[in-house]
Design a protein around this motif. Structure first.
Motif, PDB file in Angstrom:
ATOM      1  N   UNK A   1       0.810  -1.221   0.000  1.00  0.00           N
ATOM      2  CA  UNK A   1       0.000   0.000   0.000  1.00  0.00           C
ATOM      3  C   UNK A   1       0.844   1.273   0.000  1.00  0.00           C
ATOM      4  N   UNK A   2       1.944   1.274   0.723  1.00  0.00           N
ATOM      5  CA  UNK A   2       2.726   2.507   0.884  1.00  0.00           C
ATOM      6  C   UNK A   2       4.113   2.431   0.274  1.00  0.00           C
ATOM      7  N   UNK A   3       4.532   1.244  -0.147  1.00  0.00           N
ATOM      8  CA  UNK A   3       5.867   1.096  -0.709  1.00  0.00           C
ATOM      9  C   UNK A   3       6.943   0.816   0.312  1.00  0.00           C
ATOM     10  N   UNK A   4       6.592   0.779   1.592  1.00  0.00           N
ATOM     11  CA  UNK A   4       7.587   0.536   2.641  1.00  0.00           C
ATOM     12  C   UNK A   4       6.963  -0.265   3.770  1.00  0.00           C
ATOM     13  N   UNK A   5       7.617  -1.356   4.156  1.00  0.00           N
ATOM     14  CA  UNK A   5       7.130  -2.170   5.259  1.00  0.00           C
ATOM     15  C   UNK A   5       7.755  -1.738   6.571  1.00  0.00           C
ATOM     16  N   UNK A   6       7.799  -2.675   7.521  1.00  0.00           N
ATOM     17  CA  UNK A   6       8.385  -2.413   8.838  1.00  0.00           C
ATOM     18  C   UNK A   6       9.593  -3.320   8.992  1.00  0.00           C
ATOM     19  N   UNK A   7      10.760  -2.734   9.247  1.00  0.00           N
ATOM     20  CA  UNK A   7      11.976  -3.527   9.394  1.00  0.00           C
ATOM     21  C   UNK A   7      11.977  -4.255  10.733  1.00  0.00           C
ATOM     22  N   UNK A   8      12.896  -5.213  10.845  1.00  0.00           N
ATOM     23  CA  UNK A   8      12.999  -5.986  12.085  1.00  0.00           C
ATOM     24  C   UNK A   8      13.312  -5.075  13.272  1.00  0.00           C
TER      25      UNK A   8
ATOM     26  N   UNK B   1      -2.789  -8.425  -1.410  1.00  0.00           N
ATOM     27  CA  UNK B   1      -2.353  -7.650  -2.583  1.00  0.00           C
ATOM     28  C   UNK B   1      -3.527  -7.351  -3.517  1.00  0.00           C
ATOM     29  N   UNK B   2      -4.398  -8.335  -3.733  1.00  0.00           N
ATOM     30  CA  UNK B   2      -5.558  -8.125  -4.592  1.00  0.00           C
ATOM     31  C   UNK B   2      -6.543  -7.132  -3.970  1.00  0.00           C
ATOM     32  N   UNK B   3      -6.725  -7.199  -2.667  1.00  0.00           N
ATOM     33  CA  UNK B   3      -7.625  -6.260  -1.988  1.00  0.00           C
ATOM     34  C   UNK B   3      -7.157  -4.831  -2.157  1.00  0.00           C
ATOM     35  N   UNK B   4      -5.865  -4.609  -1.945  1.00  0.00           N
ATOM     36  CA  UNK B   4      -5.332  -3.249  -2.022  1.00  0.00           C
ATOM     37  C   UNK B   4      -5.241  -2.786  -3.472  1.00  0.00           C
ATOM     38  N   UNK B   5      -4.717  -3.650  -4.341  1.00  0.00           N
ATOM     39  CA  UNK B   5      -4.502  -3.246  -5.729  1.00  0.00           C
ATOM     40  C   UNK B   5      -5.771  -2.986  -6.515  1.00  0.00           C
ATOM     41  N   UNK B   6      -6.860  -3.707  -6.222  1.00  0.00           N
ATOM     42  CA  UNK B   6      -8.111  -3.525  -6.964  1.00  0.00           C
ATOM     43  C   UNK B   6      -8.964  -2.378  -6.444  1.00  0.00           C
TER      44      UNK B   6
ATOM     45  N   UNK C   1     -10.612  -2.637  -3.698  1.00  0.00           N
ATOM     46  CA  UNK C   1     -11.685  -3.236  -2.899  1.00  0.00           C
ATOM     47  C   UNK C   1     -11.524  -2.916  -1.420  1.00  0.00           C
ATOM     48  N   UNK C   2     -10.267  -2.880  -0.936  1.00  0.00           N
ATOM     49  CA  UNK C   2     -10.041  -2.606   0.484  1.00  0.00           C
ATOM     50  C   UNK C   2     -10.535  -1.215   0.853  1.00  0.00           C
ATOM     51  N   UNK C   3     -10.236  -0.228  -0.005  1.00  0.00           N
ATOM     52  CA  UNK C   3     -10.679   1.136   0.286  1.00  0.00           C
ATOM     53  C   UNK C   3     -12.201   1.228   0.282  1.00  0.00           C
ATOM     54  N   UNK C   4     -12.853   0.540  -0.667  1.00  0.00           N
ATOM     55  CA  UNK C   4     -14.313   0.584  -0.734  1.00  0.00           C
ATOM     56  C   UNK C   4     -14.955  -0.055   0.493  1.00  0.00           C
ATOM     57  N   UNK C   5     -14.446  -1.232   0.877  1.00  0.00           N
ATOM     58  CA  UNK C   5     -15.009  -1.923   2.032  1.00  0.00           C
ATOM     59  C   UNK C   5     -14.716  -1.174   3.326  1.00  0.00           C
ATOM     60  N   UNK C   6     -13.517  -0.612   3.438  1.00  0.00           N
ATOM     61  CA  UNK C   6     -13.176   0.134   4.645  1.00  0.00           C
ATOM     62  C   UNK C   6     -14.052   1.365   4.794  1.00  0.00           C
ATOM     63  N   UNK C   7     -14.396   2.001   3.668  1.00  0.00           N
ATOM     64  CA  UNK C   7     -15.262   3.167   3.747  1.00  0.00           C
ATOM     65  C   UNK C   7     -16.629   2.848   4.309  1.00  0.00           C
TER      66      UNK C   7
ATOM     67  N   UNK D   1      -7.795  -1.368   7.340  1.00  0.00           N
ATOM     68  CA  UNK D   1      -7.289  -0.290   8.196  1.00  0.00           C
ATOM     69  C   UNK D   1      -6.295   0.576   7.432  1.00  0.00           C
ATOM     70  N   UNK D   2      -5.385  -0.048   6.697  1.00  0.00           N
ATOM     71  CA  UNK D   2      -4.380   0.702   5.948  1.00  0.00           C
ATOM     72  C   UNK D   2      -5.036   1.549   4.857  1.00  0.00           C
ATOM     73  N   UNK D   3      -6.078   1.017   4.224  1.00  0.00           N
ATOM     74  CA  UNK D   3      -6.754   1.773   3.156  1.00  0.00           C
ATOM     75  C   UNK D   3      -7.465   3.006   3.685  1.00  0.00           C
ATOM     76  N   UNK D   4      -8.018   2.934   4.890  1.00  0.00           N
ATOM     77  CA  UNK D   4      -8.837   4.023   5.405  1.00  0.00           C
ATOM     78  C   UNK D   4      -8.065   4.982   6.304  1.00  0.00           C
ATOM     79  N   UNK D   5      -6.883   4.585   6.773  1.00  0.00           N
ATOM     80  CA  UNK D   5      -6.125   5.422   7.708  1.00  0.00           C
ATOM     81  C   UNK D   5      -5.839   6.828   7.153  1.00  0.00           C
TER      82      UNK D   5
END
Length: 582
Positions: A311-318, A443-448, A450-456, A498-502
């Protein structure tokens, strides 16, 4: 004689007089009989109703002995009078009402037999599918997004309300998306070869070697013999369990690692059943809450990092995860230890001094007096691995490469007793396949979209205030274990939303995802809520806990955990470099 009886006596004569006219009419219109036969074949019920005479309208149980009004007719001829049509319509409506009543009764019986978790799953499935339909009708959803949401809803329902294997459900959902072209097949297969999966495989091999060496048992025994009171024993046990977060990358594996030490303690403390029961409840509680201290503490953490990367291009490192999660793991675990102690023991038990003999405990666990060569090697290797993980920014080696190198070293001939083939047999491949499938779904939820629509729709009303949004996310994530048993599945469902709507709520996606993942670590209400809870609830021969004790603990620990995650998100994490607002 009554009028009805007279009419009945006259019936044969009336029929005899009218039969020639019916025969003549049939000969005059031969096509009518053919049409009637065709009608009877197409709809026998309708034909039977239309054969009913008007005189049967007021009769509950019509028989052949009832009088006929009007000219008699030959069987097979069609009555076309308005009265007959009206009667047929009424009978048909009555039959339809009876069928509908029977269906409603069967549906009610089915609902009564469903469990609460099943009802939630059915309601969720129906709600999401209706939202998908509405979105398609109104044009608010694209075709791929609608399909992803529908598949996601069915998969979530299967996780909640059925006994199907979680991995099979996730793989089936990913396969449907790949076959329909929404998820590229290469992306699905690439998820199994991602660095996240390689990291887990290698970490599991290292964990098997650590357990086989006896190092964890020795460390726990040394630590626990320092206790001089029940409270000291409980908190020292908690500290030892938190430390295992960096050695074994699985809550179930850590519970299995702690089981022999617990059994040894139970034998040493056999005359103090309250304390033994408290320790039985403590171990899975701390194992589950302390997992947030490490990126490898649970597969759900890797799902969270992967979704953030998508979603953002950066994850969380160890290192960053340890910096944010370890303080929360320590505080929540020790608070939980205090709650368990107060609920499991009375004041007299807590006031009774305690001394665990080092020799007796070592004999029960089976560890030798001095460190073996294998234990020293494994301890040194662990120190090197954790150091390299924490200094990734300096040398650039990914955690997966470091773990893979450690797995090869720890299984090399001459290093210890663990061989690579034996260790790979103990790797939970079902979990890895589940993780790969959920990564593809995320990946499919975020890329399509769908995650943003459902989170809304699901969390949209709480986006007016960042704090309100955070509270809703934490409360929902804390309670999610009641409907979704798998920790990884909970993150696969919640974190993309959560990430889509934050950003809409003015919240940093990393802060929202960390809060959701940390809160989802609470899963203590039922024995089936988590595998560590189920393992220690079924230990034979020692005092343990049941559903009643779990409910008492959850009533206190659930709200406490949620409040603690909110407090860390608002106060502690901003100091550590993760503000709530971006």
């Amino acid at each position: 004689m009554s009028t009805s009886t007279a009419a009945t006596d006259e019936l044969p004569t009336l029929a005899d007089r009218t039969r020639p006219m019916a025969v003549a009419a049939e000969q005059a219109a031969p096509g009518q009989a053919t049409e009637q036969a065709a009608t009877e074949q197409a709809d026998p019920a309708q034909a039977a109703l239309e054969h009913t005479g008007p005189a049967q309208a007021g009769t509950d149980q019509p028989t052949a002995q009832q009088p006929l009004v009007g000219p008699a007719r030959r069987p097979g001829t069609r009555v076309t009078t308005p009265g007959a049509r009206l009667i047929a319509l009424r009978v048909r409506l009555t039959a339809q009402r009876m069928r509908l009543t029977a269906l409603l009764a069967r549906a009610a019986a089915l609902l009564v037999g469903l469990r609460g978790r099943d009802l939630v799953g059915v309601g969720l499935l129906a709600g999401v599918l209706l939202a998908v339909l509405a979105g398609r009708v109104t044009g608010g959803l694209t075709g791929p997004a609608a399909l992803v949401l529908a598949v996601f809803a069915v998969a979530t329902w299967a996780w909640i309300a059925t006994d199907l294997d979680d991995t099979a459900v996730a793989l089936a959902a990913a396969l449907v998306l790949a076959l329909t072209g929404v998820l590229p097949a290469d992306e699905l297969f690439a998820s199994l070869g991602s660095d996240v999966v390689w990291l887990l495989v290698a970490a599991f091999v290292v964990g098997v070697a650590v357990a086989a060496s006896g190092l964890a048992d020795r460390a726990a025994s040394r630590l626990l013999t320092r206790a001089r009171s029940p409270r000291g024993l409980v908190h020292l046990t908690t500290l030892a369990l938190v430390a295992t977060t960096f050695a074994v990358p699985s809550t179930s594996g850590r519970a299995a690692l702690a089981l022999p030490v617990f059994l040894a303690l139970a034998r040493v403390l056999r005359d103090r059943p309250q304390l033994v029961r408290g320790l039985a409840l403590l171990v899975p509680t701390v194992v589950l809450l302390s997992a947030v201290g490490s990126l490898l503490g649970a597969g759900a953490h890797l799902v969270t990092s992967a979704v953030l990367t998508e979603a953002t291009g950066e994850g969380v490192s160890f290192l960053r995860w340890v910096l944010l999660g370890l303080p929360l793991a320590l505080v929540s675990s020790h608070l939980a230890a205090e709650v368990v102690l107060l609920l499991s023991t009375d004041r007299a038990e807590r006031a009774t001094p305690l001394r665990v003999s080092a020799a007796e405990l070592s004999a029960e666990v089976g560890t030798p007096a001095a460190l073996t060569r294998e234990e020293r090697r494994v301890l040194g290797l662990l120190a090197v691995v954790v150091t390299l993980w924490c200094t990734e920014a300096l040398h650039g080696l990914s955690p997966a490469l470091v773990a893979l190198g450690a797995a090869l070293v720890v299984t090399a001939p001459g290093f210890g007793r663990t061989r690579l083939g034996d260790a790979l047999v103990q790797v939970p491949w079902s979990l890895l396949l589940f993780l790969a499938a959920t990564l593809a779904l995320g990946s499919a939820l975020v890329g399509s979209g769908a995650a943003a629509a459902l989170a809304g729709v699901a969390i949209g009303p709480a986006t007016g205030s960042p704090v309100a949004f955070l509270v809703v996310v934490v409360v929902v994530s804390t309670a999610a274990h009641l409907v979704i048993a798998s920790r990884t599945a909970r993150s696969a469902v919640l974190v993309p939303l959560v990430v889509a709507l934050a950003p809409v709520a003015g919240v940093d996606p990393v802060a929202a995802a960390m809060a959701s993942t940390a809160a989802a670590g609470f899963c203590h209400t039922l024995p089936a809520s988590a595998k560590p809870v189920a393992v220690f609830a079924r230990v034979q021969g020692v005092p343990t806990y049941g559903p009643r004790e779990l409910r008492r603990l959850s009533a206190v620990l659930g709200p406490l955990t949620a409040a603690l995650v909110v407090a860390f998100s608002l106060v502690v994490w901003p100091v550590l470099g993760l503000p709530l607002a971006p």
